[in-house]
Design a protein around this motif. Structure first.
Motif, short mmCIF file in Angstrom:
data_model
loop_
_atom_site.label_atom_id
_atom_site.label_comp_id
_atom_site.label_asym_id
_atom_site.label_seq_id
_atom_site.Cartn_x
_atom_site.Cartn_y
_atom_site.Cartn_z
N LEU A 155 55.32 64.11 42.45
CA LEU A 155 54.22 63.25 42.05
C LEU A 155 52.90 63.97 42.23
CD1 LEU A 155 55.33 59.87 43.68
CD2 LEU A 155 55.24 60.38 41.24
N PRO A 156 51.89 63.62 41.43
CA PRO A 156 50.57 64.23 41.63
C PRO A 156 49.97 63.83 42.96
CG PRO A 156 50.47 62.44 40.02
CD PRO A 156 51.92 62.68 40.31
N VAL A 157 48.98 64.59 43.37
CA VAL A 157 48.35 64.34 44.66
C VAL A 157 47.70 62.96 44.69
CG1 VAL A 157 46.55 65.13 46.25
CG2 VAL A 157 48.02 66.79 45.07
N GLU A 158 47.01 62.60 43.61
CA GLU A 158 46.34 61.31 43.55
C GLU A 158 47.16 60.34 42.71
OE1 GLU A 158 42.39 61.83 42.13
OE2 GLU A 158 41.72 62.89 43.94
N LEU A 159 47.31 59.12 43.23
CA LEU A 159 48.09 58.10 42.53
C LEU A 159 47.27 56.81 42.43
CD1 LEU A 159 51.65 58.52 44.12
CD2 LEU A 159 50.94 59.13 41.80
N PRO A 160 46.26 56.78 41.58
CA PRO A 160 45.49 55.54 41.42
C PRO A 160 46.31 54.51 40.65
CG PRO A 160 44.72 57.18 39.87
CD PRO A 160 45.73 57.87 40.74
N TYR A 161 46.29 53.27 41.13
CA TYR A 161 47.03 52.23 40.42
C TYR A 161 46.29 51.85 39.15
CZ TYR A 161 43.68 48.96 42.57
OH TYR A 161 42.54 48.32 42.97
N VAL A 162 47.01 51.23 38.23
CA VAL A 162 46.44 50.74 36.97
C VAL A 162 46.18 49.25 37.12
CG1 VAL A 162 46.82 50.45 34.49
CG2 VAL A 162 47.68 52.49 35.66
N ASP A 163 44.95 48.84 36.84
CA ASP A 163 44.58 47.43 36.90
C ASP A 163 44.98 46.77 35.59
OD1 ASP A 163 43.45 44.96 37.13
OD2 ASP A 163 41.44 45.66 37.63
N CYS A 164 45.90 45.82 35.66
CA CYS A 164 46.44 45.19 34.46
C CYS A 164 45.90 43.78 34.23
CB CYS A 164 47.96 45.14 34.54
SG CYS A 164 48.74 46.76 34.57
N GLY A 165 44.76 43.44 34.82
CA GLY A 165 44.18 42.11 34.60
C GLY A 165 44.90 41.05 35.38
N ARG A 166 44.91 39.83 34.84
CA ARG A 166 45.49 38.68 35.54
C ARG A 166 46.60 38.03 34.72
NH1 ARG A 166 42.31 37.17 39.89
NH2 ARG A 166 40.23 38.10 39.91
N LEU A 167 47.58 37.55 35.46
CA LEU A 167 48.63 36.71 34.87
C LEU A 167 48.24 35.27 35.13
CD1 LEU A 167 51.48 36.71 33.51
CD2 LEU A 167 52.42 36.50 35.83
N ARG A 168 47.79 34.59 34.08
CA ARG A 168 47.28 33.23 34.25
C ARG A 168 48.42 32.23 34.35
NH1 ARG A 168 42.99 31.86 29.74
NH2 ARG A 168 44.86 32.09 28.47
N PRO A 169 48.17 31.07 34.95
CA PRO A 169 49.20 30.01 34.98
C PRO A 169 49.67 29.68 33.56
CG PRO A 169 47.43 29.46 36.49
CD PRO A 169 46.97 30.68 35.74
N GLY A 170 50.97 29.57 33.39
CA GLY A 170 51.55 29.29 32.08
C GLY A 170 51.94 30.54 31.31
#
Length: 361
Positions: A242-257
């Motif tokens: 794996l690369p040295v840096e592993l920034p997560y990906v922001d995927c927004g929000r899962l809204r109700p429904g």
């Protein structure tokens, strides 16, 4: 003590045989002394001996079959234990409705090379979806190694990056052990890799992800099925570090429904008799016409269409997980959305990553 199929000790069966032989002998001693009677007595003894021989032979064959079955049962049980690293998901996990299905391409295996799990932690609901190269016992053992590590790491580690690091180390250790164990696997350890999607869904619906070569999920809701496409995935675990840096990906929000449809490439790569790929986006769009989105209804619709498309025999392992946000808090105003998707899918906003990635060695 060995037992017959009915559960009786084998000694009891032998005693029954001895009683049968004694009864036949008593019948022979009580025959009449006249010549005609002696002839009838001789005939009775011949018939009795034949019956005793047949019964004794049957008992011995049955005892042999019971012995062989007893020897096979431990091996079968061990195989079943090795073949089922996946576990059924509860209907709800921390406010999320769930539905999951798995189909192994190897008809003789209870599980294949696909893996998934959904686990509620103090850091949020953490989801893994993955695919091991190959099929059979070797792939199933790798699935067990990855899931065994994951089920501890998701509770211990605050950051998704640290969870992924631990999965990488667990996989490397497992492959080293397989390589030193010698031949016997249908997939050489040196050639094996695992695609992994790690997803975290927080109480407010915020989603974060790390993706190592796995298909991105679909976002379902309000009559649409939209790819939750993200940035270019990292390489699969195994061939390269794996690369040295592993920034997560922001995927927004899962809204109700709304719901998420996670899958392995056994779904999208499935072909019909004419070589056409399975039209997953169209099938999902049809499955979510009803409101609200039901995980089990989506799962049934996709499974039915997939089996129809492949003639009931998919060529690759297939795994599907559907998660719906059934929480009633944090509903956004009608028409308003946060960053719905991560990535550059049509109509999607650009992906974002955590602004200060942590450097994990």
């Amino acid at each position: 003590m060995s037992r017959t199929k009915a559960g009786a000790p084998r000694g009891e069966v032998l005693r029954m045989a001895h009683r049968l032989r004694a009864a036949l002998a008593r019948g022979a001693r009580h025959t009449s002394p006249c010549p005609q009677a002696r002839q009838h007595g001789l005939g009775a003894r011949i018939v009795g001996s034949a019956v005793f021989f047949a019964v004794g032979t049957g008992l011995m064959l049955h005892a042999g079959q019971m012995l062989l079955r007893g020897l096979r049962q431990p091996r079968d049980g061990a195989g079943a234990a090795r073949g089922t690293p996946l576990r059924p998901l509860p209907a709800r996990i921390d406010g999320l409705g769930t539905a999951a299905a798995h189909l192994s391409a190897d008809r003789s295996a209870a599980a294949g090379g696909d893996l998934y799990d959904v686990i509620a932690t103090e850091h949020g609901v953490r989801v893994v979806m993955g695919d091991v190269r190959g099929h059979g016992i070797g792939a199933t053992a790798t699935v067990a190694a990855v899931l065994g590590c994951l089920r501890e790491a998701v509770h211990d580690e605050v950051e998704l990056a640290r969870v992924l690091r631990r999965l990488e180390r667990a996989l490397a250790r497992h492959l080293r052990e397989r390589a030193t164990a010698g031949p016997g696997s249908d997939s050489p350890a040196a050639e094996e890799f695992v695609t992994v999607l790690l997803l975290e869904i927080r109480r407010d619906g915020e989603m974060r992800a790390l993706n190592c070569g796995h298909p991105w999920p679909f976002l379902l809701g309000e009559g649409h099925a939209q790819p939750l496409a993200g940035t270019e995935p990292l390489p699969p675990l195994g061939p390269f570090p794996l690369p040295v840096e592993l920034p997560y990906v922001d995927c927004g929000r899962l809204r109700p429904g709304e719901a998420l449809f996670l899958h392995t490439d056994g779904v999208t790569d499935a072909r019909d008799g004419q070589g056409r790929f399975f039209p997953l986006p169209a099938v999902l769009a049809e499955a979510v016409r009803a409101d609200p989105v039901s995980p089990h209804a989506v799962l049934r619709a996709v499974a039915a269409q997939l089996l129809r498309h492949t003639g009931g025999r998919p060529a690759d392992d297939v795994a599907v997980v559907v998660l719906s946000n059934d929480r009633q808090t944090g509903r956004a105003p009608s028409g308003a959305r946060d960053s719905d998707t991560c990535g550059s899918a049509a109509g999607a906003r650009p992906a974002t990553t955590n602004p200060q990635p942590t450097n994990y060695q």
